[in-house]
Each structure stands twice: as structure tokens, then as C-alpha cells.
Design a protein around this motif. Structure first.
Motif, PDB file in Angstrom:
ATOM      1  N   UNK A 174     -26.369 -20.995  -7.562  1.00 38.13           N
ATOM      2  CA  UNK A 174     -25.024 -21.572  -7.585  1.00 38.13           C
ATOM      3  C   UNK A 174     -24.495 -21.746  -6.161  1.00 38.13           C
ATOM      4  N   UNK A 175     -24.762 -20.764  -5.321  1.00 36.19           N
ATOM      5  CA  UNK A 175     -24.305 -20.829  -3.940  1.00 36.19           C
ATOM      6  C   UNK A 175     -24.985 -21.978  -3.188  1.00 36.19           C
ATOM      7  N   UNK A 176     -26.265 -22.225  -3.498  1.00 34.32           N
ATOM      8  CA  UNK A 176     -26.994 -23.299  -2.838  1.00 34.32           C
ATOM      9  C   UNK A 176     -26.546 -24.681  -3.328  1.00 34.32           C
ATOM     10  N   UNK A 177     -26.311 -24.817  -4.639  1.00 38.30           N
ATOM     11  CA  UNK A 177     -25.992 -26.121  -5.219  1.00 38.30           C
ATOM     12  C   UNK A 177     -24.566 -26.561  -4.904  1.00 38.30           C
ATOM     13  N   UNK A 178     -23.626 -25.644  -4.884  1.00 42.71           N
ATOM     14  CA  UNK A 178     -22.215 -25.926  -4.578  1.00 42.71           C
ATOM     15  C   UNK A 178     -21.636 -27.028  -5.475  1.00 42.71           C
ATOM     16  N   UNK A 179     -21.951 -26.962  -6.753  1.00 41.84           N
ATOM     17  CA  UNK A 179     -21.364 -27.932  -7.676  1.00 41.84           C
ATOM     18  C   UNK A 179     -19.966 -27.485  -8.073  1.00 41.84           C
ATOM     19  N   UNK A 180     -19.251 -28.375  -8.767  1.00 42.63           N
ATOM     20  CA  UNK A 180     -17.881 -28.074  -9.191  1.00 42.63           C
ATOM     21  C   UNK A 180     -17.839 -26.754  -9.964  1.00 42.63           C
ATOM     22  N   UNK A 181     -16.918 -25.885  -9.542  1.00 47.58           N
ATOM     23  CA  UNK A 181     -16.762 -24.602 -10.227  1.00 47.58           C
ATOM     24  C   UNK A 181     -17.768 -23.552  -9.820  1.00 47.58           C
ATOM     25  N   UNK A 182     -18.497 -23.772  -8.726  1.00 52.98           N
ATOM     26  CA  UNK A 182     -19.561 -22.829  -8.368  1.00 52.98           C
ATOM     27  C   UNK A 182     -19.008 -21.441  -8.030  1.00 52.98           C
ATOM     28  N   UNK A 183     -17.826 -21.387  -7.390  1.00 48.97           N
ATOM     29  CA  UNK A 183     -17.261 -20.082  -7.046  1.00 48.97           C
ATOM     30  C   UNK A 183     -16.919 -19.286  -8.301  1.00 48.97           C
ATOM     31  N   UNK A 184     -16.360 -19.973  -9.302  1.00 55.35           N
ATOM     32  CA  UNK A 184     -16.035 -19.313 -10.564  1.00 55.35           C
ATOM     33  C   UNK A 184     -17.300 -18.857 -11.274  1.00 55.35           C
ATOM     34  N   UNK A 185     -18.331 -19.678 -11.237  1.00 59.94           N
ATOM     35  CA  UNK A 185     -19.592 -19.305 -11.862  1.00 59.94           C
ATOM     36  C   UNK A 185     -20.194 -18.081 -11.178  1.00 59.94           C
ATOM     37  N   UNK A 186     -20.098 -18.036  -9.859  1.00 59.11           N
ATOM     38  CA  UNK A 186     -20.636 -16.885  -9.142  1.00 59.11           C
ATOM     39  C   UNK A 186     -19.881 -15.621  -9.510  1.00 59.11           C
ATOM     40  N   UNK A 187     -18.575 -15.715  -9.624  1.00 56.99           N
ATOM     41  CA  UNK A 187     -17.788 -14.549 -10.023  1.00 56.99           C
ATOM     42  C   UNK A 187     -18.194 -14.085 -11.417  1.00 56.99           C
ATOM     43  N   UNK A 188     -18.448 -15.039 -12.325  1.00 55.81           N
ATOM     44  CA  UNK A 188     -18.890 -14.681 -13.674  1.00 55.81           C
ATOM     45  C   UNK A 188     -20.262 -13.996 -13.619  1.00 55.81           C
ATOM     46  N   UNK A 189     -21.154 -14.502 -12.786  1.00 54.53           N
ATOM     47  CA  UNK A 189     -22.470 -13.880 -12.644  1.00 54.53           C
ATOM     48  C   UNK A 189     -22.367 -12.490 -12.020  1.00 54.53           C
ATOM     49  N   UNK A 190     -21.394 -12.285 -11.148  1.00 50.95           N
ATOM     50  CA  UNK A 190     -21.214 -10.962 -10.558  1.00 50.95           C
ATOM     51  C   UNK A 190     -20.781  -9.950 -11.617  1.00 50.95           C
ATOM     52  N   UNK A 191     -19.919 -10.372 -12.521  1.00 52.96           N
ATOM     53  CA  UNK A 191     -19.545  -9.496 -13.631  1.00 52.96           C
ATOM     54  C   UNK A 191     -20.776  -9.189 -14.493  1.00 52.96           C
ATOM     55  N   UNK A 192     -21.559 -10.214 -14.752  1.00 53.25           N
ATOM     56  CA  UNK A 192     -22.810 -10.036 -15.492  1.00 53.25           C
ATOM     57  C   UNK A 192     -23.745  -9.084 -14.738  1.00 53.25           C
ATOM     58  N   UNK A 193     -23.763  -9.177 -13.419  1.00 52.30           N
ATOM     59  CA  UNK A 193     -24.616  -8.318 -12.616  1.00 52.30           C
ATOM     60  C   UNK A 193     -24.209  -6.857 -12.739  1.00 52.30           C
ATOM     61  N   UNK A 194     -22.901  -6.594 -12.659  1.00 47.60           N
ATOM     62  CA  UNK A 194     -22.408  -5.224 -12.793  1.00 47.60           C
ATOM     63  C   UNK A 194     -22.768  -4.667 -14.164  1.00 47.60           C
ATOM     64  N   UNK A 195     -22.498  -5.457 -15.211  1.00 39.71           N
ATOM     65  CA  UNK A 195     -22.803  -5.006 -16.569  1.00 39.71           C
ATOM     66  C   UNK A 195     -24.294  -4.754 -16.739  1.00 39.71           C
ATOM     67  N   UNK A 196     -25.129  -5.603 -16.160  1.00 34.07           N
ATOM     68  CA  UNK A 196     -26.574  -5.436 -16.274  1.00 34.07           C
ATOM     69  C   UNK A 196     -27.039  -4.166 -15.564  1.00 34.07           C
ATOM     70  N   UNK A 197     -26.448  -3.873 -14.411  1.00 33.57           N
ATOM     71  CA  UNK A 197     -26.808  -2.649 -13.687  1.00 33.57           C
ATOM     72  C   UNK A 197     -26.431  -1.411 -14.487  1.00 33.57           C
ATOM     73  N   UNK A 198     -25.241  -1.422 -15.078  1.00 35.53           N
ATOM     74  CA  UNK A 198     -24.801  -0.270 -15.869  1.00 35.53           C
ATOM     75  C   UNK A 198     -25.636  -0.126 -17.134  1.00 35.53           C
TER      76      UNK A 198
END
Length: 323
Positions: A174-198
Motif C-alpha cells: 500500500x505504501x509503494x502503490x500510494x493509491x486513493x485511501x492508502x493511508x487509511x488502508x495502512x492504518x487498517x492493516x496495522x490494526x490487523x497486525x496488532x491483532x495477529x500478533x496477539x
């Protein structure tokens, strides 16, 4: 090889000792808040640390924030709290704030870890209502990792490693592509990342035994039980040990042992003390006689109330009522 290995990593403008994918600094310039139960996790910097092989290991240091470390490549020794732990691909480690630690690379591939800096509102712990914080709760997993007797790593299963690696790849993509809404998508993936780690830590070998013996859980159970007794001591029908134990996620006998250790009193002793305190307050107001104050305070037998009162205070409740 994971996508992060091929992605250009640059020095973080927030801390040149850390690496981030090119352009990442525009996304993580401010904190991101995630709600976990009734607590709020404040996510700060998310960055990679590429530990180069060196003769002198990094000096011991600590952070004012908590830190979740996920080792994605290489291996080494993480030293903390007087212990040394071998970490490799798939190791997850939650470091509490102010915990001094250092990493020493081993021969072979340089270690790369993803670090998530975060804080969590601890004032919300006492109000958590998750059925006694069962081990499947993400809040319970996080708190146990933060408040164990000592920080320690857990080795994730290959399936959980793959899920977290894929999540990191999606963030980088997402960071490489920089398409519309990429920052929001990254934030969503970060939440997914935290949940996956736990989730991965919860399923790791040895976590169940670790969870059952974390002191914070017993502290929380004791605090919750005392609060429930304070609130419902005068209730009709009468508050019971089994009811409190169920609401605290413990067996009746286990709850009594926890209460005895943390308060010096059993459930029934705490319940009696609270009822006597309530009766004393009512009698001092002068609006009720002894029998009325006894029943209003949760007692079903005025004679038992009088005996218990005299034993606790050294004089009869009628003496207090005449004051």
C-alpha cells in the motif's frame, strides 16, 4: 524473501537508528488510537530495526513507551531483566516501558525486527468487563504480556508467522502503490497486525501457563471482587461467593485464595465487614433502630448482626444507636 527485504529502507526522520520504508514517515507522523475493550491503545512509531553484525552489541537501553517486537529475519540474543533469550524469525516480544534491554546479533543473516511503539490507558483496567478476562481476550493477552513477572519472547507457529509476514507485505505494498485511501488502508492493516500478533502469542507454546501465573491478573481479580462486594453487599437476594467468582472468571476456592492473599480476608469476611460498616453509618444517622439497620445492611438475622457487631467493635450496636 519477504517484500520488506526488497523494499528500500531509509533512516527514520524521528530516530536515525531505525529504518522505515521510503515514504512511511508521511503516514506515521501522528499517533493512531485503537480501542481494545474499554482500554485504548495508542500506537506511535512503527519501524524496522536492521541489526547489523558487529563486535560490540547495542548498549542496554529503555523506552518510555511499551514496544512490540516481531523478528522477521535473522536471529540473535535479546537480553532483558537479567535473562538472555534466543530470538529468530517468528519470535514476538513485548517490552514494558522502562524495561532495559539490548540485542546482540549472531553469526549469519542480519536480524530485522518490526517494532511497534505504543502506550495503553491503564486507568481503564479496573472497569474491564470481559468475563474475568478469559485468555481468548486480546486485552487479556496484551496485559499479561505487559505485566508478567518478566518480559519474555514467544515463538509463533509457522501459520501465524505467515499471517503476520503477509500483513507486513500488504502494508508495504500500500505504501509503494500510494493509491486513493492508502493511508487509511495502512492504518487498517496495522490494526490487523496488532491483532495477529496477539492471536499468535495466545496460541504460542507455553503462553497458557504464563498467562495463569501473571500477578496482574490476580490483582485485577481481587480489585474487581472487592468492588463488587462494596457495591452489592446489602443486596437482596444475598450476594454469593459463586456469583462473584463467576463474574471474575475464577473458581470459588481460587477467588478466596486470591482475596486472602491480596486483602487478608476471605469473601465472607469482606462481605461481613462491608455490611457492618453500612450498619454503623445508618445507626449514626439515628433514623433506624438496630433491627432496621441490620436488614437494610444485608443481614437476615438481627441476633447474628448484634453478635457480629459486638465481636468487630467491642460494643453492642444499641450503644451506637443511643449516641
Amino acid at each position: 524473501m519477504s517484500r520488506t527485504a526488497a523494499t528500500k529502507l531509509i533512516r527514520s526522520p524521528l530516530d536515525p537508528r531505525w529504518l522505515i520504508p521510503d515514504g512511511w514517515e508521511h503516514i506515521l507522523g501522528s499517533k493512531i488510537d485503537y480501542r481494545l475493550g474499554q482500554s485504548v491503545l495508542h500506537l506511535g512509531r512503527v519501524q524496522f530495526n536492521q541489526h547489523v553484525r558487529q563486535a560490540d552489541p547495542a548498549k542496554p537501553h529503555a523506552h518510555p513507551h511499551h514496544q512490540l517486537l516481531y523478528y522477521q529475519r535473522g536471529d540473535g540474543i535479546l537480553k532483558t531483566a537479567g535473562h538472555e533469550y534466543r530470538v529468530a524469525h517468528g519470535s514476538i516480544f513485548v517490552l514494558p516501558a522502562q524495561c532495559r534491554h539490548q540485542f546482540e546479533s549472531l553469526d549469519g543473516e542480519s536480524a530485522t525486527c518490526l517494532a511497534l511503539d505504543f502506550t495503553i490507558d491503564e486507568s481503564a483496567y479496573a472497569s474491564l468487563d470481559l468475563g474475568g478476562l478469559p485468555m481468548d481476550s486480546e486485552v487479556a493477552v496484551l496485559l499479561s504480556l505487559l505485566h508478567g513477572a518478566s518480559a519474555r519472547p514467544f515463538q509463533l507457529s509457522p501459520i501465524d508467522q505467515h499471517g503476520i509476514d503477509r500483513c507486513i507485505e500488504d502494508i508495504v505494498a500500500e505504501n509503494d502503490a500510494r493509491e486513493t485511501g492508502y493511508a487509511t488502508m495502512i492504518q487498517a492493516h496495522l490494526l490487523r497486525l496488532i491483532a495477529s500478533c496477539l492471536r499468535g502469542a495466545r496460541r504460542a507454546t507455553g503462553f497458557g501457563e504464563f498467562f495463569r501465573h501473571t500477578a496482574w491478573r490476580h490483582n485485577l481479580i481481587a480489585e474487581r471482587a472487592v468492588a463488587l462486594i462494596e457495591e452489592h453487599a446489602t443486596r437482596h437476594p444475598e450476594l454469593t461467593l459463586s456469583e462473584i467468582a463467576k463474574r471474575c472468571g475464577a473458581s470459588a476456592n481460587h477467588l478466596n485464595r486470591i482475596l486472602a492473599k491480596h486483602t487478608g480476608r476471605t469473601f465472607h469476611q469482606l462481605l461481613l465487614r462491608r455490611r457492618l460498616q453500612q450498619a454503623s453509618a445508618l445507626l449514626r444517622q439515628g433514623r433506624m433502630n438496630c433491627t432496621e439497620a441490620a436488614f437494610a445492611s444485608g443481614f437476615n438475622d438481627s441476633n447474628y448482626f448484634s453478635r457480629a457487631f459486638r465481636k468487630a467493635y467491642g460494643y453492642s450496636p444499641s450503644k451506637l444507636f443511643r449516641r
